[in-house]
Enzyme design. Sequence first.
Site, PDB file in Angstrom:
ATOM      1  N   PRO A 125     -77.638   8.561 -19.634  1.00  0.00           N
ATOM      2  CA  PRO A 125     -78.267   8.411 -20.960  1.00  0.00           C
ATOM      3  C   PRO A 125     -77.793   9.446 -21.973  1.00  0.00           C
ATOM      4  O   PRO A 125     -77.518   9.098 -23.130  1.00  0.00           O
ATOM      5  CB  PRO A 125     -79.766   8.571 -20.655  1.00  0.00           C
ATOM      6  CG  PRO A 125     -79.904   8.183 -19.226  1.00  0.00           C
ATOM      7  CD  PRO A 125     -78.647   8.674 -18.560  1.00  0.00           C
ATOM      8  N   ASP A 126     -77.677  10.705 -21.561  1.00  0.00           N
ATOM      9  CA  ASP A 126     -77.211  11.736 -22.484  1.00  0.00           C
ATOM     10  C   ASP A 126     -75.768  11.489 -22.900  1.00  0.00           C
ATOM     11  O   ASP A 126     -75.419  11.556 -24.081  1.00  0.00           O
ATOM     12  CB  ASP A 126     -77.320  13.120 -21.834  1.00  0.00           C
ATOM     13  CG  ASP A 126     -78.747  13.621 -21.762  1.00  0.00           C
ATOM     14  OD1 ASP A 126     -79.499  13.390 -22.720  1.00  0.00           O
ATOM     15  OD2 ASP A 126     -79.114  14.243 -20.756  1.00  0.00           O
ATOM     16  N   PHE A 127     -74.908  11.224 -21.923  1.00  0.00           N
ATOM     17  CA  PHE A 127     -73.508  10.966 -22.223  1.00  0.00           C
ATOM     18  C   PHE A 127     -73.352   9.728 -23.104  1.00  0.00           C
ATOM     19  O   PHE A 127     -72.640   9.744 -24.113  1.00  0.00           O
ATOM     20  CB  PHE A 127     -72.716  10.782 -20.927  1.00  0.00           C
ATOM     21  CG  PHE A 127     -71.295  10.364 -21.148  1.00  0.00           C
ATOM     22  CD1 PHE A 127     -70.344  11.291 -21.557  1.00  0.00           C
ATOM     23  CD2 PHE A 127     -70.906   9.051 -20.949  1.00  0.00           C
ATOM     24  CE1 PHE A 127     -69.026  10.905 -21.765  1.00  0.00           C
ATOM     25  CE2 PHE A 127     -69.590   8.661 -21.154  1.00  0.00           C
ATOM     26  CZ  PHE A 127     -68.650   9.588 -21.565  1.00  0.00           C
TER      27      PHE A 127
ATOM     28  N   GLY B  48     -74.562  10.376 -26.619  1.00  0.00           N
ATOM     29  CA  GLY B  48     -73.619  11.239 -27.316  1.00  0.00           C
ATOM     30  C   GLY B  48     -72.382  10.486 -27.758  1.00  0.00           C
ATOM     31  O   GLY B  48     -71.909  10.635 -28.898  1.00  0.00           O
TER      32      GLY B  48
ATOM     33  N   LEU C  49     -82.062   7.373 -26.551  1.00  0.00           N
ATOM     34  CA  LEU C  49     -81.522   7.310 -25.200  1.00  0.00           C
ATOM     35  C   LEU C  49     -81.979   6.077 -24.437  1.00  0.00           C
ATOM     36  O   LEU C  49     -81.220   5.514 -23.641  1.00  0.00           O
ATOM     37  CB  LEU C  49     -81.906   8.576 -24.424  1.00  0.00           C
ATOM     38  CG  LEU C  49     -80.999   9.793 -24.579  1.00  0.00           C
ATOM     39  CD1 LEU C  49     -81.050  10.335 -26.001  1.00  0.00           C
ATOM     40  CD2 LEU C  49     -81.378  10.898 -23.595  1.00  0.00           C
TER      41      LEU C  49
END
Length: 390
Positions: free
Chosen positions: A171-173, A176, A203
Amino acid sequence: MSSVELPLKGVTVVDVSHLAAGPWCTMVLADLGADVIKIERPDVGDMSRQAGGVYAGEESAVFLSFNRNKRSVALDLKDPRGLEILHRLVERADVFVENLRAGKTKQLGIDYATLSALRPDLVYASISAFGDDGPYVDLPGNDPIIQALSGAMDLTGEHDGPPARQGVSVPDFGAGMMAAFSIVAALFGRQTTGSGRKLDLNLLDVEIFALGPRAQEHLITGEDQPRLGSAHPQFAPYQAFRCRDDRYLYIAAINEKFWHLLCKALETPELAQDQRYATNPDRCRNRKALVATLEEVLADRDRDDWLELLGEHGVPCGAVNSLTEAMRDPQVLHNELLQQVAHPGLGEFTTVALPLHINGLRAPIRSAPPRLGEHTDEVLAEFGIEVSRS
């Protein structure tokens, strides 16, 4: 060697994000040439400076992962003078990135309405856990919570085991990368319209979007899918198998051609002729029996022996590498993905470069992740901002 012409050279980004998704986004922009001015609290800085349990010297591995090629400016945004300085920076910026809790930007005076009044063509990117409103807007959200809510965690793990967190922060990647893409698209659009934009990503949306076919299959059938470990719900054999040396090999026989090549390599013509396995749907329906047979066959040789043999027959396969093996993989080394970076406190350390070549050249790592406030005087002088020292 020729230098790389970085496509975002001349773009200025003011970045008040912290931890993962926001800094991942702005590192990509910085790697592509943007001047990313990272705004950090003077006392502790970005929270990722103290995150995790692995450090190189005094530097957190988390912080080192996605903060290179940036300049750090220490500002207290709760102080009127700090806020005034931020506004001065935004007046000459192209992009503003934040991932603060809902309502925090307005409270601090750095919301879109305020900043776009200072710079009408500003591209303002906001990354949150759940969005700007809705039933979860006031709840804290991070990578494992998003994996859980999205259904991704329920899909991950062995059939007879509990749900498992994915081993990397998808989710973070994903958020981003989606934010970086959207920012570049907005900058491209600004060339035609002259207008800025407010970009909102969260996210949860990104992780459900990343489910791809799994989401579409559910929307068609209305059914939940069982956990299959390393296997694929729509193809068989398409999973990891343990070999004689207790190392794992992944086989991806995605169609009839590769299935028959696999049977030839394994010297199992009886499997190729077995009507239970005649087509991919047949093999999926009879997955349990098929996998049991293949496990028995593959247990007769070591992993690397099978890799060589299957490779000779053109069967899609690969070693299930540990991180140690992956970082020493001959293709990874050939690609020069791992780069040495000079750091004022650590000397040299190794990190993962941007996975992109521009005109055949890899985008360079121009500077190490900054020390807290390292560039405050430098940046403010460039912007003509005087700071009184008491």
